[in-house]
Scaffold this active site. Sequence first.
Site, PDB file in Angstrom:
ATOM      1  N   SER A   1       1.038  -0.997   0.372  1.00 24.33           N
ATOM      2  CA  SER A   1      -0.189  -0.274  -0.266  1.00 24.33           C
ATOM      3  C   SER A   1       0.655   1.230  -0.496  1.00 24.33           C
ATOM      4  O   SER A   1       1.847   1.363   0.824  1.00 24.33           O
ATOM      5  CB  SER A   1      -0.392   0.281   0.864  1.00 24.33           C
ATOM      6  N   LYS A   2       0.244   2.527  -0.863  1.00 25.34           N
ATOM      7  CA  LYS A   2       1.150   3.105  -0.568  1.00 25.34           C
ATOM      8  C   LYS A   2       1.654   4.037   0.507  1.00 25.34           C
ATOM      9  O   LYS A   2       2.253   5.287   0.725  1.00 25.34           O
ATOM     10  CB  LYS A   2       0.416   4.950  -1.366  1.00 25.34           C
ATOM     11  N   ARG A   3       0.769   3.752   2.040  1.00 22.08           N
ATOM     12  CA  ARG A   3       1.264   4.390   3.279  1.00 22.08           C
ATOM     13  C   ARG A   3       2.753   4.105   3.067  1.00 22.08           C
ATOM     14  O   ARG A   3       2.664   4.377   4.325  1.00 22.08           O
ATOM     15  CB  ARG A   3       0.274   3.718   4.284  1.00 22.08           C
TER      16      ARG A   3
END
Length: 502
Positions: free
Chosen positions: A260-262
């Site tokens: 995920s981009k987080r």
Amino acid sequence: MTTSTESAAPIRVRIAPSPTGDPHVGTAYIGLLNFIYARQRGGQFVLRIEDTDRARFVATSEQMIFDSLHWLGLEWDEGPDVGGPYGPYRQSERTEIYREHVEFLLASGHAYRSFETAEELDAMRKSQIAAKLPPRYNGAHRELPQVQIDAFLAEDRPYVIRLKVPVEGETIFRDELRGNVTFSHNNVDDQVLMKSDGFPTYHLANVVDDHLMRITDVIRAEEWISSTPKHVLLYRAFGWDIPRFWHMPLLRNLDKSKISKRKNPVSLIYYRESGFLPQALLNFLGLMGGGMAQPTEQEIVSKGMNVKEGDIFSLSDMLEKFDFRRISLGGPVFDLTKLKWLNGEYLRALSSEKFFDALRATIFSDDYLRRIAPLVQTRIETLAQFGDMTDFFFKDDVMPAPEVFIPKKHTLEETLAFAAEQLTVLEATVFAVEDLEPALKQLGVEKEWSVKDNFMLLRAILTGKIASPPLLESLMVFGKARSLDRMRRFLDTQKRQANSRH
Ligand code: GLU
């Protein structure tokens, strides 16, 4: 390699990305696997654009997908830009085809119209959740009498078309990596096939296209495995052969959650603009899933290799040695540190001329410098000051000191909370000055942050400094992918520091 279902049909595989934003590193991973599979077997590699989700459609995305795949050297044989015998390859240009197919399903009793309003469906979902039941369509319109259907149609009531999943029993299909996979129909919802806007959903369009495009092997990410029973039911309803399915293990963050981009940059644009070499990224993605045999003990000793060297291989090595039967299902970890190490190995292996070329093609390209220059021309007295003023454009990271980023009127906590809000605004807004400026100002009004503090904070995070060339114009040149990454890294670092203080 033979399997029981293998036919003499020439191998055809596809990737089917949806143009909903920046091209994803998962598209490159699945693209690489499909590319290798096709090339190893003299087959065709198709690129299909699945753009039927109009709510999530991003106009610039398709071109970015093309550019990123070209950058990686994963060339396709058929696709929207190059054409081919089974086009069009853009689903939005195939709506008539889906309509005909859904008509067939309605007529044969494999699908039905469902006329509930959004409010009714919402109420259904809420009452199921309240009763601790898994939310799903309750089947109320599965068997509507024809007169009722005709009456609804006569009054132009909007409807969706759903798949009539058998109430009892189960669907079993073969996954080439897992063997037989069974889904009880209790757990398969009456999937919407056609939305009320007349656009098909992913499931219908995907199956119809894979069939019409003569796809023999569906190689895609594991996250689609729960959709596959619906697809199998559709193939059967149409009376079509079922392709082989290969569901590839999902890429994971270091903590094993789905990538995920987080937790990781996921945009291919980020990797290209940050100076990762395409051959290093392909090598890294080729390591995921374990399709490449590790060197034997003997090779390690006889070639004097260290074990890590066994991790370095080119696309042509992969074409020669990659073995789909070796793929292991444990979630491969997308470890950025390892990717950086690999990239470093590739950089060191370049001749000095090629290394120079790589710099000039990316972070010192004419194009990039030409866009930066006008931002500083009126602000410097000697050309050497260009470097002082623009260093943040050329750095991997800037980390402002607290006295630079915390405004006088705010605490550290407030500042970090506001920066997180700024990130959300940047993620959700069209990346253009005329869109970002009002969106950020609006956020400031809502959270009672002055325009000055608002923009100072953003400036500090993105440039590391209190003064810079015009901020939003600089962001445009630096690009969305890297700007967002810089903000996430800032927040991450600050959070970790705050935790270690506690
Ligand atoms: N459009 C889907 C995606 O965005 C395709 C999934 C599949 O390969 O079936 O990944």
